[in-house]
Design an enzyme around this catalytic site. Structure first.
Site, PDB file in Angstrom:
ATOM      1  N   GLY A 153       0.839  -1.052  -0.033  1.00 29.96           N
ATOM      2  CA  GLY A 153       0.036   0.128   0.018  1.00 29.96           C
ATOM      3  C   GLY A 153       0.961   1.278   0.206  1.00 29.96           C
ATOM      4  O   GLY A 153       2.002   1.246  -0.520  1.00 29.96           O
ATOM      5  N   ARG A 154       0.476   2.146   0.726  1.00 34.90           N
ATOM      6  CA  ARG A 154       0.941   3.573   0.738  1.00 34.90           C
ATOM      7  C   ARG A 154       2.330   3.446   1.173  1.00 34.90           C
ATOM      8  O   ARG A 154       3.665   3.880   0.622  1.00 34.90           O
ATOM      9  CB  ARG A 154       0.315   4.658   1.383  1.00 34.90           C
ATOM     10  CG  ARG A 154      -1.044   4.846   0.723  1.00 34.90           C
ATOM     11  CD  ARG A 154      -1.710   5.882   1.818  1.00 34.90           C
ATOM     12  NE  ARG A 154      -3.074   6.206   1.601  1.00 34.90           N
ATOM     13  CZ  ARG A 154      -4.162   5.408   2.155  1.00 34.90           C
ATOM     14  NH1 ARG A 154      -3.787   4.378   2.779  1.00 34.90           N
ATOM     15  NH2 ARG A 154      -5.433   5.717   1.573  1.00 34.90           N
ATOM     16  N   ILE A 155       2.573   3.022   2.218  1.00 33.85           N
ATOM     17  CA  ILE A 155       3.952   2.811   3.154  1.00 33.85           C
ATOM     18  C   ILE A 155       4.639   1.742   2.409  1.00 33.85           C
ATOM     19  O   ILE A 155       6.001   2.072   2.091  1.00 33.85           O
ATOM     20  CB  ILE A 155       3.586   2.555   4.572  1.00 33.85           C
ATOM     21  CG1 ILE A 155       2.921   3.737   5.265  1.00 33.85           C
ATOM     22  CG2 ILE A 155       4.978   2.323   5.248  1.00 33.85           C
ATOM     23  CD1 ILE A 155       2.438   3.325   6.735  1.00 33.85           C
ATOM     24  N   ARG A 175      -2.588  -7.875  -1.901  1.00 36.09           N
ATOM     25  CA  ARG A 175      -3.810  -8.621  -2.375  1.00 36.09           C
ATOM     26  C   ARG A 175      -3.784  -8.459  -3.890  1.00 36.09           C
ATOM     27  O   ARG A 175      -4.071  -9.696  -4.420  1.00 36.09           O
ATOM     28  CB  ARG A 175      -5.010  -7.997  -1.676  1.00 36.09           C
ATOM     29  CG  ARG A 175      -5.239  -9.193  -0.343  1.00 36.09           C
ATOM     30  CD  ARG A 175      -6.975  -8.504   0.002  1.00 36.09           C
ATOM     31  NE  ARG A 175      -6.284  -7.457   1.228  1.00 36.09           N
ATOM     32  CZ  ARG A 175      -7.165  -6.892   1.817  1.00 36.09           C
ATOM     33  NH1 ARG A 175      -8.402  -6.542   1.223  1.00 36.09           N
ATOM     34  NH2 ARG A 175      -6.860  -6.045   2.894  1.00 36.09           N
ATOM     35  N   ILE A 231       7.461  -3.028  10.844  1.00 37.55           N
ATOM     36  CA  ILE A 231       7.194  -1.703  11.363  1.00 37.55           C
ATOM     37  C   ILE A 231       5.359  -1.778  11.234  1.00 37.55           C
ATOM     38  O   ILE A 231       4.854  -0.618  11.353  1.00 37.55           O
ATOM     39  CB  ILE A 231       7.754  -0.676  10.485  1.00 37.55           C
ATOM     40  CG1 ILE A 231       7.931   0.639  11.220  1.00 37.55           C
ATOM     41  CG2 ILE A 231       7.306  -0.809   9.214  1.00 37.55           C
ATOM     42  CD1 ILE A 231       8.840   1.516  10.757  1.00 37.55           C
ATOM     43  N   GLU A 262       2.597  -5.751  22.651  1.00 37.40           N
ATOM     44  CA  GLU A 262       3.167  -4.338  23.029  1.00 37.40           C
ATOM     45  C   GLU A 262       2.414  -3.741  24.224  1.00 37.40           C
ATOM     46  O   GLU A 262       1.165  -3.773  24.469  1.00 37.40           O
ATOM     47  CB  GLU A 262       2.956  -3.575  21.925  1.00 37.40           C
ATOM     48  CG  GLU A 262       3.787  -2.517  21.569  1.00 37.40           C
ATOM     49  CD  GLU A 262       3.651  -1.740  20.092  1.00 37.40           C
ATOM     50  OE1 GLU A 262       3.924  -2.401  19.156  1.00 37.40           O
ATOM     51  OE2 GLU A 262       3.227  -0.753  20.284  1.00 37.40           O
ATOM     52  N   HIS A 280       7.773   1.661  18.686  1.00 34.72           N
ATOM     53  CA  HIS A 280       6.519   2.245  17.930  1.00 34.72           C
ATOM     54  C   HIS A 280       6.896   3.574  17.546  1.00 34.72           C
ATOM     55  O   HIS A 280       5.959   4.400  17.848  1.00 34.72           O
ATOM     56  CB  HIS A 280       5.314   1.855  18.604  1.00 34.72           C
ATOM     57  CG  HIS A 280       4.059   1.686  17.892  1.00 34.72           C
ATOM     58  ND1 HIS A 280       3.236   0.824  17.996  1.00 34.72           N
ATOM     59  CD2 HIS A 280       3.772   2.499  16.715  1.00 34.72           C
ATOM     60  CE1 HIS A 280       2.324   0.995  17.163  1.00 34.72           C
ATOM     61  NE2 HIS A 280       2.649   1.981  16.203  1.00 34.72           N
ATOM     62  N   ILE A 281       7.796   3.881  16.752  1.00 33.82           N
ATOM     63  CA  ILE A 281       8.207   5.157  16.549  1.00 33.82           C
ATOM     64  C   ILE A 281       8.178   5.360  14.973  1.00 33.82           C
ATOM     65  O   ILE A 281       8.714   6.215  14.280  1.00 33.82           O
ATOM     66  CB  ILE A 281       9.547   5.701  17.084  1.00 33.82           C
ATOM     67  CG1 ILE A 281      10.442   4.794  16.803  1.00 33.82           C
ATOM     68  CG2 ILE A 281       9.380   5.909  18.506  1.00 33.82           C
ATOM     69  CD1 ILE A 281      11.917   5.538  17.101  1.00 33.82           C
ATOM     70  N   GLY A 282       7.249   4.419  14.327  1.00 34.94           N
ATOM     71  CA  GLY A 282       7.401   4.648  12.596  1.00 34.94           C
ATOM     72  C   GLY A 282       6.919   5.991  12.125  1.00 34.94           C
ATOM     73  O   GLY A 282       7.580   6.538  11.355  1.00 34.94           O
TER      74      GLY A 282
HETATM   75  C1  DGY Z   1      -0.405   4.231  13.115  1.00 33.71           C
HETATM   76  O1  DGY Z   1      -0.518   5.020  12.470  1.00 33.71           O
HETATM   77  O2  DGY Z   1      -0.937   3.213  12.972  1.00 33.71           O
HETATM   78  C2  DGY Z   1       0.728   4.100  13.938  1.00 33.71           C
HETATM   79  O3  DGY Z   1       1.365   2.962  14.525  1.00 33.71           O
HETATM   80  C3  DGY Z   1       0.480   5.048  15.299  1.00 33.71           C
HETATM   81  O4  DGY Z   1      -0.481   4.103  15.953  1.00 33.71           O
END
Ligand code: DGY
Length: 321
Positions: A153-155, A175, A231, A262, A280-282
């Site tokens: 997807g986007r990321i 998918r 991530i 987590e 969790h700092i993505g």
């Molecule tokens: C998201 O945008 O889903 C990040 O994981 C923050 O929750």
């Protein structure tokens, strides 16, 4: 109207909300327990949800006026959006705004584990760097290798675009194949991707379908020289199976920004030098996390103005409140 904000957020987006609505914000940087959440939602027209779990129990207890739960985050597995829809409550998320920042961190932790950046930093701080050693602290090459992206997807695509700069072959599984992808990535099935990739990186949302998508069987398909990067969401990987694979050296290392339970982290991971761990700092830059709050605010304002919010993710039955 009353907007309940479940976690402290920067003033700029909240000030926009205050121009039209009464804001009640949890001023602490603390995810509220269920009872405090329910109390906050009793007479709210809207909720800006930061990290709280909004399940059936919470949704059954909210007041009759609640029209929208605007999740701060692109992933909204913390909210039972389908059940909310049966009650006429809209659920929204914050896509797009965090794509590039999250792709950046993905590369940061991938490179950190491949080139042993965290280990090397500790080595220097410990005073062990007493002279240049050409064959000490060697890592794995990234450039020219194959990256396998699961969830395109986007990321995932933003990660694929960056891979081009490293002269890498990009495989992806999704998918459906993606049309007009500028990275020249090759679509493949998951198992072939796992077998052929030097780096396997995950960008799928958490659902029943993706829970433990990467399990012992799939880890066993990876090359002993390959690295896993996660991530997305912790439960996408069977964390114990990952620990077992790392111990057995059937994969070379892992970089994890998210964890199965987590904020708990499987203890053995904490002792492994071939694992890079981040909390969790993505999307964690000041600009992006503030912009995510702006997106949540836009969704709330639209919903309270009687419009369909731009980032609606469910299909509520009929109007509410
Ligand atoms: C998201 O945008 O889903 C990040 O994981 C923050 O929750």
């Amino acid at each position: 109207m009353k907007v309940f904000v479940s976690f402290w957020l920067p003033e700029a987006p909240i000030a926009i909300l205050r121009q039209k609505h009464t804001v009640v914000m949890n001023e602490e940087q603390r995810v509220l327990p269920q009872d405090e959440l329910i109390a906050g939602l009793a007479d709210a027209d809207a909720m800006l949800c930061v990290g709280s779990r909004v399940d059936k129990t919470v949704l059954d207890a909210v007041g009759p006026k609640l029209k929208i739960i605007a999740n701060w985050g692109v992933g909204y597995n913390n909210i039972d959006a389908e059940y909310a829809a049966t009650k006429g409550i809209m659920v929204t998320n914050t896509p797009d705004v965090l794509t590039e920042t999250t792709a950046d961190l993905s590369w940061a932790i991938l490179m950190a584990v491949a080139r042993r950046v965290v280990e090397a930093d500790k080595y220097v701080r410990a005073g062990d760097f007493v002279g240049f050693k050409p064959f000490a602290m060697l890592g794995a090459d990234v450039w020219g290798k194959t990256i396998g992206i699961i969830g395109y997807g986007r990321i995932g695509q933003a990660v694929g675009r960056r891979a081009k700069g490293f002269g890498m072959r990009v495989l992806y599984h999704n998918r459906k194949p993606v049309a007009d992808d500028p990275s020249g990535a090759e679509y493949t099935d998951i198992d072939s991707l796992l077998k052929e990739s030097d780096f396997v990186s995950l960008y799928v949302p958490l659902s029943d379908e993706t829970r433990h998508l990467i399990d012992a069987k799939r880890l066993a398909l990876m090359k002993p020289s390959a690295f896993l990067v996660n991530i997305s969401r912790g439960p996408v990987v069977d964390e114990q199976a990952l620990v077992d694979a790392l111990k057995a050296k059937t994969i070379a290392g892992a970089a994890l920004d998210v964890f199965e339970k987590e904020p708990e982290v499987t203890k053995e991971l904490l002792t492994m030098s071939n694992v890079v761990l981040t909390p969790h700092i993505g999307s964690g830059s000041w600009e992006t996390r503030t912009n995510m709050a702006h997106v949540s605010v836009k969704n709330i304002i639209a919903a309270l103005d009687g419009q369909t919010p731009p980032n609606l993710v469910n299909k509520p039955v009929g109007p509410r409140g």
